[in-house]
Design a protein around this motif. Structure first.
Motif, PDB file in Angstrom:
ATOM      1  N   PRO A 126       0.799  -1.227   0.000  1.00  0.00           N
ATOM      2  CA  PRO A 126       0.000   0.000   0.000  1.00  0.00           C
ATOM      3  C   PRO A 126       0.834   1.281   0.000  1.00  0.00           C
ATOM      4  CG  PRO A 126      -0.873  -1.561   1.594  1.00  0.00           C
ATOM      5  CD  PRO A 126       0.411  -2.140   1.088  1.00  0.00           C
ATOM      6  N   PRO A 152      -6.111   0.568  -3.390  1.00  0.00           N
ATOM      7  CA  PRO A 152      -5.223   0.610  -2.214  1.00  0.00           C
ATOM      8  C   PRO A 152      -4.025  -0.326  -2.271  1.00  0.00           C
ATOM      9  CG  PRO A 152      -7.500   0.750  -1.517  1.00  0.00           C
ATOM     10  CD  PRO A 152      -7.528   0.474  -2.996  1.00  0.00           C
ATOM     11  N   GLU A 153      -4.158  -1.512  -2.909  1.00  0.00           N
ATOM     12  CA  GLU A 153      -3.045  -2.452  -2.922  1.00  0.00           C
ATOM     13  C   GLU A 153      -2.702  -2.959  -4.316  1.00  0.00           C
ATOM     14  OE1 GLU A 153      -3.650  -5.570  -0.092  1.00  0.00           O
ATOM     15  OE2 GLU A 153      -3.724  -4.203   1.600  1.00  0.00           O
TER      16      GLU A 153
END
Length: 197
Positions: A126, A152-153
């Protein structure tokens, strides 16, 4: 400094253990003639130094730190790598600023092929996606890419047939590990914002 515009797709000839690291021997007709001892060349986006030139073969040394923090430790003879020599003053800037210092190893999370075109999703820590924005840039295995979506990831890119054919990305499959470097300018902006709380 590099641009992320790969100039050669080359074959790994040998990986020779040396102390805590290895000597990587790459067969590269396209770059060997103009390479010089001590020159910097990005291999899958990781800046390494030319330590030997033998005809069309270039040798590089990679230490344990480099091998553990990049996908270079997974290379094997017969494998292929992306190569880019460092920029010279006055060279055309076609990609984006790439330092050759890998931020993290990401993983191919998803690949969707549409004829000769492909969309890839790469999963990364992240901390890296906080330095990314849609239509911004990142280097994957040394290839300068425009980001499509950022979550986010993970992040996605759309690859044209030329990029798939001229770089290692065309052979990447779900689960493969790739070197990721975020945009240099984004790193400094993120650092300034983090320092302000």
């Amino acid at each position: 400094m590099f641009t992320g515009l790969v100039q050669a797709l080359a074959e790994v000839v040998a990986i020779v253990p040396e102390g805590p690291g290895v000597r990587l021997v790459i067969d590269c007709t396209a770059l060997a003639a103009r390479a010089q001892l001590g020159a910097s060349i990005a291999i899958n986006g990781c800046c390494l130094t030319v330590v030997e030139i033998d005809g069309d073969r270039l040798a590089f040394q990679a230490g344990s730190e480099t091998l553990s923090r990049t996908n270079l430790g997974e290379l094997a003879p017969g494998g292929r790598v992306n190569l880019e020599p460092s920029l010279r003053v006055g060279d055309e800037m076609g990609g984006h600023y790439v330092s050759g210092h890998i931020d993290a190893v990401g993983v191919v999370d998803e690949r969707t092929d549409d004829a000769d075109w492909s969309t890839f999703w790469f999963r990364v820590p992240p901390a890296l996606t906080r330095q990314m924005a849609s239509k911004g840039s990142a280097a994957v295995d040394g290839v300068s890419l425009t980001l499509v979506d950022v979550e986010p990831e993970r992040f996605s890119v759309a690859l044209i047939p030329h990029t798939l054919a001229a770089t290692t990305l065309g052979g990447r499959r779900v689960g493969d590990r790739v070197n990721v470097e975020t945009d240099l300018l984004a790193k400094y902006v993120a650092r300034q914002l983090d320092d302000r709380g």
